[in-house]
Write an enzyme that holds these catalytic residues in place. Structure first.
Site, mmCIF file in Angstrom:
data_model
loop_
_atom_site.group_PDB
_atom_site.id
_atom_site.type_symbol
_atom_site.label_atom_id
_atom_site.label_comp_id
_atom_site.label_asym_id
_atom_site.label_seq_id
_atom_site.Cartn_x
_atom_site.Cartn_y
_atom_site.Cartn_z
ATOM 1 N N ASP A 10 20.720 75.349 40.328
ATOM 2 C CA ASP A 10 20.226 73.936 40.128
ATOM 3 C C ASP A 10 21.417 72.885 40.106
ATOM 4 O OD1 ASP A 10 18.483 72.004 39.820
ATOM 5 O OD2 ASP A 10 18.227 72.261 37.347
ATOM 6 N N ASN A 16 9.077 72.672 46.170
ATOM 7 C CA ASN A 16 10.002 71.921 46.815
ATOM 8 C C ASN A 16 9.508 71.139 48.066
ATOM 9 O OD1 ASN A 16 12.840 74.220 45.933
ATOM 10 N ND2 ASN A 16 12.117 72.414 44.844
#
Length: 276
Positions: free
Chosen positions: A35, A83
Protein backbone atom coordinates in the site's frame (compact mmCIF):
# COMPACT_ATOMS: atom_id res chain seq x y z
CA UNK A 1 20.32 -17.44 5.23
CA UNK A 2 23.67 -18.17 3.55
CA UNK A 3 22.37 -16.95 0.20
CA UNK A 4 21.27 -13.70 1.82
CA UNK A 5 24.63 -13.01 3.45
CA UNK A 6 26.35 -13.64 0.11
CA UNK A 7 24.48 -10.58 -1.17
CA UNK A 8 25.27 -8.31 1.80
CA UNK A 9 28.22 -6.07 2.58
CA UNK A 10 29.84 -7.21 5.86
CA UNK A 11 29.27 -4.62 8.57
CA UNK A 12 26.48 -2.83 6.70
CA UNK A 13 23.17 -2.10 8.42
CA UNK A 14 21.45 -4.84 6.44
CA UNK A 15 24.19 -7.27 7.46
CA UNK A 16 23.78 -6.39 11.14
CA UNK A 17 20.01 -6.80 10.91
CA UNK A 18 20.38 -10.16 9.18
CA UNK A 19 22.85 -11.32 11.85
CA UNK A 20 20.28 -10.56 14.53
CA UNK A 21 17.68 -12.85 12.92
CA UNK A 22 17.30 -16.39 14.25
CA UNK A 23 17.34 -18.62 11.13
CA UNK A 24 15.47 -21.34 13.03
CA UNK A 25 12.48 -19.07 13.71
CA UNK A 26 11.77 -17.60 10.30
CA UNK A 27 8.13 -17.22 9.29
CA UNK A 28 7.23 -19.99 6.85
CA UNK A 29 4.78 -17.77 4.99
CA UNK A 30 4.83 -13.97 4.72
CA UNK A 31 1.89 -12.03 3.29
CA UNK A 32 2.13 -8.37 2.31
CA UNK A 33 -0.50 -5.71 1.62
CA UNK A 34 1.46 -3.44 -0.71
CA UNK A 35 0.00 0.00 0.00
CA UNK A 36 1.03 3.60 -0.56
CA UNK A 37 1.91 3.84 -4.26
CA UNK A 38 -0.52 6.70 -4.83
CA UNK A 39 0.66 8.70 -1.82
CA UNK A 40 4.29 8.14 -2.82
CA UNK A 41 3.56 9.68 -6.22
CA UNK A 42 1.43 12.52 -4.82
CA UNK A 43 4.18 13.60 -2.42
CA UNK A 44 6.47 13.98 -5.44
CA UNK A 45 3.88 15.73 -7.61
CA UNK A 46 3.88 12.75 -9.95
CA UNK A 47 0.98 10.87 -11.53
CA UNK A 48 -0.27 7.76 -9.69
CA UNK A 49 1.21 5.64 -12.47
CA UNK A 50 4.69 6.67 -11.32
CA UNK A 51 3.99 5.26 -7.86
CA UNK A 52 2.80 1.93 -9.24
CA UNK A 53 5.83 1.75 -11.52
CA UNK A 54 8.21 2.51 -8.62
CA UNK A 55 6.54 -0.23 -6.61
CA UNK A 56 7.90 -2.86 -9.02
CA UNK A 57 11.39 -2.34 -7.61
CA UNK A 58 10.05 -3.09 -4.13
CA UNK A 59 8.45 -6.28 -5.38
CA UNK A 60 11.72 -7.39 -6.96
CA UNK A 61 13.74 -6.59 -3.83
CA UNK A 62 11.27 -8.31 -1.50
CA UNK A 63 10.95 -11.45 -3.62
CA UNK A 64 14.73 -11.72 -3.93
CA UNK A 65 15.30 -11.23 -0.20
CA UNK A 66 12.64 -13.74 0.87
CA UNK A 67 13.96 -16.30 -1.58
CA UNK A 68 17.54 -15.88 -0.34
CA UNK A 69 16.43 -16.16 3.28
CA UNK A 70 14.68 -19.46 2.67
CA UNK A 71 11.10 -18.27 3.25
CA UNK A 72 8.75 -21.00 2.04
CA UNK A 73 5.97 -18.77 0.68
CA UNK A 74 5.38 -15.09 -0.06
CA UNK A 75 1.90 -13.82 -0.92
CA UNK A 76 1.55 -10.32 -2.35
CA UNK A 77 -1.77 -8.47 -2.55
CA UNK A 78 -1.61 -6.94 -6.01
CA UNK A 79 -5.21 -6.20 -7.05
CA UNK A 80 -8.44 -6.57 -5.12
CA UNK A 81 -11.96 -7.10 -6.44
CA UNK A 82 -12.72 -3.61 -5.14
CA UNK A 83 -9.88 -2.08 -7.19
CA UNK A 84 -12.07 -2.28 -10.31
CA UNK A 85 -13.72 0.89 -8.94
CA UNK A 86 -10.60 2.87 -9.82
CA UNK A 87 -10.38 4.90 -13.06
CA UNK A 88 -10.18 2.71 -16.17
CA UNK A 89 -6.87 4.27 -17.23
CA UNK A 90 -5.27 3.35 -13.90
CA UNK A 91 -6.56 -0.22 -14.02
CA UNK A 92 -5.30 -0.70 -17.58
CA UNK A 93 -1.94 0.69 -16.53
CA UNK A 94 -1.76 -1.81 -13.66
CA UNK A 95 -2.25 -4.67 -16.12
CA UNK A 96 0.53 -3.31 -18.32
CA UNK A 97 2.87 -3.09 -15.34
CA UNK A 98 2.02 -6.66 -14.33
CA UNK A 99 2.86 -7.92 -17.80
CA UNK A 100 6.10 -5.91 -17.80
CA UNK A 101 7.04 -7.41 -14.43
CA UNK A 102 6.41 -10.96 -15.61
CA UNK A 103 8.45 -10.54 -18.77
CA UNK A 104 11.33 -8.78 -17.05
CA UNK A 105 11.54 -10.92 -13.92
CA UNK A 106 10.76 -14.42 -15.19
CA UNK A 107 14.43 -15.23 -15.99
CA UNK A 108 15.49 -14.26 -12.45
CA UNK A 109 12.55 -16.15 -10.97
CA UNK A 110 13.69 -19.24 -12.86
CA UNK A 111 17.31 -18.83 -11.74
CA UNK A 112 16.17 -18.69 -8.12
CA UNK A 113 13.96 -21.75 -8.53
CA UNK A 114 10.86 -19.80 -7.47
CA UNK A 115 7.44 -21.23 -8.23
CA UNK A 116 5.01 -18.53 -9.38
CA UNK A 117 1.28 -18.91 -8.67
CA UNK A 118 -1.76 -16.64 -8.57
CA UNK A 119 -5.00 -16.65 -6.63
CA UNK A 120 -8.30 -14.85 -7.01
CA UNK A 121 -11.09 -14.80 -9.55
CA UNK A 122 -8.69 -15.00 -12.46
CA UNK A 123 -11.47 -15.61 -15.00
CA UNK A 124 -12.41 -11.96 -14.57
CA UNK A 125 -9.05 -10.68 -15.82
CA UNK A 126 -8.40 -9.46 -19.38
CA UNK A 127 -7.60 -12.36 -21.71
CA UNK A 128 -4.05 -11.26 -22.47
CA UNK A 129 -3.26 -10.86 -18.78
CA UNK A 130 -4.58 -14.37 -18.07
CA UNK A 131 -2.44 -15.79 -20.85
CA UNK A 132 0.75 -14.23 -19.52
CA UNK A 133 -0.04 -15.32 -15.97
CA UNK A 134 -0.71 -18.87 -17.13
CA UNK A 135 2.54 -18.89 -19.13
CA UNK A 136 4.54 -17.86 -16.04
CA UNK A 137 2.73 -20.40 -13.87
CA UNK A 138 3.45 -23.18 -16.37
CA UNK A 139 7.09 -22.14 -16.83
CA UNK A 140 7.82 -22.28 -13.09
CA UNK A 141 5.59 -25.25 -12.18
CA UNK A 142 8.58 -27.57 -11.71
CA UNK A 143 10.59 -25.20 -9.51
CA UNK A 144 11.23 -26.34 -5.95
CA UNK A 145 12.11 -23.05 -4.27
CA UNK A 146 9.99 -20.38 -2.65
CA UNK A 147 6.34 -20.11 -3.65
CA UNK A 148 5.57 -16.60 -4.94
CA UNK A 149 1.81 -16.28 -4.74
CA UNK A 150 0.17 -13.14 -6.15
CA UNK A 151 -3.41 -12.19 -5.22
CA UNK A 152 -5.12 -10.69 -8.27
CA UNK A 153 -8.82 -9.84 -8.54
CA UNK A 154 -8.89 -11.17 -5.01
CA UNK A 155 -11.33 -10.77 -2.13
CA UNK A 156 -11.18 -12.65 1.15
CA UNK A 157 -14.97 -12.83 1.34
CA UNK A 158 -15.23 -13.97 -2.27
CA UNK A 159 -12.65 -16.67 -1.54
CA UNK A 160 -14.79 -18.06 1.28
CA UNK A 161 -17.90 -17.96 -0.91
CA UNK A 162 -16.05 -19.78 -3.70
CA UNK A 163 -14.75 -22.39 -1.24
CA UNK A 164 -18.20 -23.18 0.16
CA UNK A 165 -19.77 -23.25 -3.30
CA UNK A 166 -17.07 -25.67 -4.48
CA UNK A 167 -17.75 -27.98 -1.52
CA UNK A 168 -21.48 -27.93 -2.20
CA UNK A 169 -21.00 -28.53 -5.93
CA UNK A 170 -18.71 -31.50 -5.27
CA UNK A 171 -21.32 -32.96 -2.93
CA UNK A 172 -24.04 -32.43 -5.51
CA UNK A 173 -22.06 -34.18 -8.24
CA UNK A 174 -21.29 -37.08 -5.89
CA UNK A 175 -24.90 -37.39 -4.75
CA UNK A 176 -24.23 -36.67 -1.06
CA UNK A 177 -25.83 -33.25 -0.60
CA UNK A 178 -28.30 -34.55 1.98
CA UNK A 179 -25.50 -35.78 4.23
CA UNK A 180 -23.13 -32.88 3.56
CA UNK A 181 -21.23 -31.64 6.62
CA UNK A 182 -18.87 -28.70 6.23
CA UNK A 183 -16.04 -28.34 8.75
CA UNK A 184 -12.90 -26.20 8.95
CA UNK A 185 -10.77 -28.79 7.17
CA UNK A 186 -13.21 -28.89 4.24
CA UNK A 187 -13.12 -25.11 3.84
CA UNK A 188 -9.34 -24.89 4.22
CA UNK A 189 -8.94 -27.53 1.53
CA UNK A 190 -10.89 -25.48 -0.99
CA UNK A 191 -9.32 -22.08 -0.34
CA UNK A 192 -7.12 -20.52 -3.02
CA UNK A 193 -4.15 -21.13 -0.69
CA UNK A 194 -4.83 -24.86 -0.18
CA UNK A 195 -1.50 -26.64 0.25
CA UNK A 196 0.29 -23.57 1.64
CA UNK A 197 0.91 -22.96 5.34
CA UNK A 198 -1.16 -20.12 6.75
CA UNK A 199 0.77 -16.83 6.92
CA UNK A 200 2.83 -16.38 10.07
CA UNK A 201 3.48 -12.71 9.37
CA UNK A 202 1.24 -10.14 7.66
CA UNK A 203 2.95 -6.89 6.70
CA UNK A 204 1.08 -3.76 5.66
CA UNK A 205 2.89 -0.72 4.36
CA UNK A 206 1.87 2.99 4.43
CA UNK A 207 0.63 2.98 8.04
CA UNK A 208 -2.96 1.92 7.36
CA UNK A 209 -4.31 -0.35 10.08
CA UNK A 210 -6.88 -2.48 8.31
CA UNK A 211 -6.96 -5.87 6.56
CA UNK A 212 -8.70 -4.71 3.37
CA UNK A 213 -10.48 -8.02 2.80
CA UNK A 214 -7.20 -9.96 2.55
CA UNK A 215 -6.77 -13.61 3.62
CA UNK A 216 -9.53 -13.32 6.20
CA UNK A 217 -9.53 -17.05 7.00
CA UNK A 218 -5.79 -17.68 6.76
CA UNK A 219 -4.53 -14.89 9.03
CA UNK A 220 -6.50 -16.02 12.10
CA UNK A 221 -3.24 -16.31 14.08
CA UNK A 222 -0.85 -14.31 11.93
CA UNK A 223 1.35 -11.68 13.54
CA UNK A 224 0.48 -8.22 12.16
CA UNK A 225 3.19 -5.69 11.37
CA UNK A 226 2.32 -2.18 10.13
CA UNK A 227 4.98 0.20 8.87
CA UNK A 228 4.59 3.83 7.84
CA UNK A 229 6.96 3.18 4.93
CA UNK A 230 5.18 3.55 1.60
CA UNK A 231 5.44 0.53 -0.65
CA UNK A 232 7.77 2.08 -3.30
CA UNK A 233 10.26 2.81 -0.47
CA UNK A 234 10.03 -0.68 1.08
CA UNK A 235 13.36 -2.46 0.80
CA UNK A 236 15.32 -5.34 2.33
CA UNK A 237 16.02 -3.37 5.52
CA UNK A 238 12.29 -2.86 6.12
CA UNK A 239 11.60 -6.55 5.58
CA UNK A 240 14.36 -7.56 7.99
CA UNK A 241 12.97 -5.14 10.59
CA UNK A 242 9.55 -6.79 10.23
CA UNK A 243 11.00 -10.27 10.67
CA UNK A 244 13.00 -9.20 13.73
CA UNK A 245 9.84 -7.73 15.25
CA UNK A 246 8.00 -10.98 14.46
CA UNK A 247 10.66 -13.00 16.27
CA UNK A 248 10.13 -10.93 19.43
CA UNK A 249 6.46 -11.91 19.58
CA UNK A 250 5.16 -14.56 21.97
CA UNK A 251 2.95 -16.68 19.69
CA UNK A 252 0.38 -18.49 21.86
CA UNK A 253 -2.33 -19.41 19.31
CA UNK A 254 -5.04 -18.84 21.92
CA UNK A 255 -3.17 -20.59 24.74
CA UNK A 256 -0.65 -19.49 27.33
CA UNK A 257 3.07 -19.09 26.98
CA UNK A 258 5.08 -21.74 28.89
CA UNK A 259 6.17 -19.18 31.48
CA UNK A 260 2.62 -17.94 32.06
CA UNK A 261 1.30 -21.49 32.28
CA UNK A 262 3.86 -22.37 34.93
CA UNK A 263 3.12 -19.19 36.90
CA UNK A 264 -0.62 -19.99 36.95
CA UNK A 265 -0.17 -23.65 37.90
CA UNK A 266 -1.47 -24.45 41.41
CA UNK A 267 1.06 -25.82 43.88
CA UNK A 268 -0.76 -29.16 44.09
CA UNK A 269 -0.64 -29.55 40.30
CA UNK A 270 3.10 -28.88 40.32
CA UNK A 271 3.55 -31.46 43.05
CA UNK A 272 1.58 -34.04 41.08
CA UNK A 273 3.54 -33.33 37.89
CA UNK A 274 6.88 -33.69 39.71
CA UNK A 275 5.86 -36.74 41.75
CA UNK A 276 6.32 -35.01 45.13
Amino acid sequence: MKDLFADLQPGSQDWLLAEAIDPDRLPAHIAIIMDGNGRWARRRNLPRAAGHSAGIDSVRNTVETCSRMGIQALTLYAFSVENWKRPRAEVDMLWRLLRIYLRRELPQIMRNGIRFTCMGRLDGLPRQVRRELEASIDATAGNQGMRLNVAINYSGRAELVDAVNAIVEDARLEGRLRDLHIDEAAIAGRLYTAGLPDPDLLIRTSGEKRLSNFLLWQIAYAELYVTDTLWPDFRRRNLLDAILDYQKRDRRFGGLSPDAARADQPEWAEAVSTGR
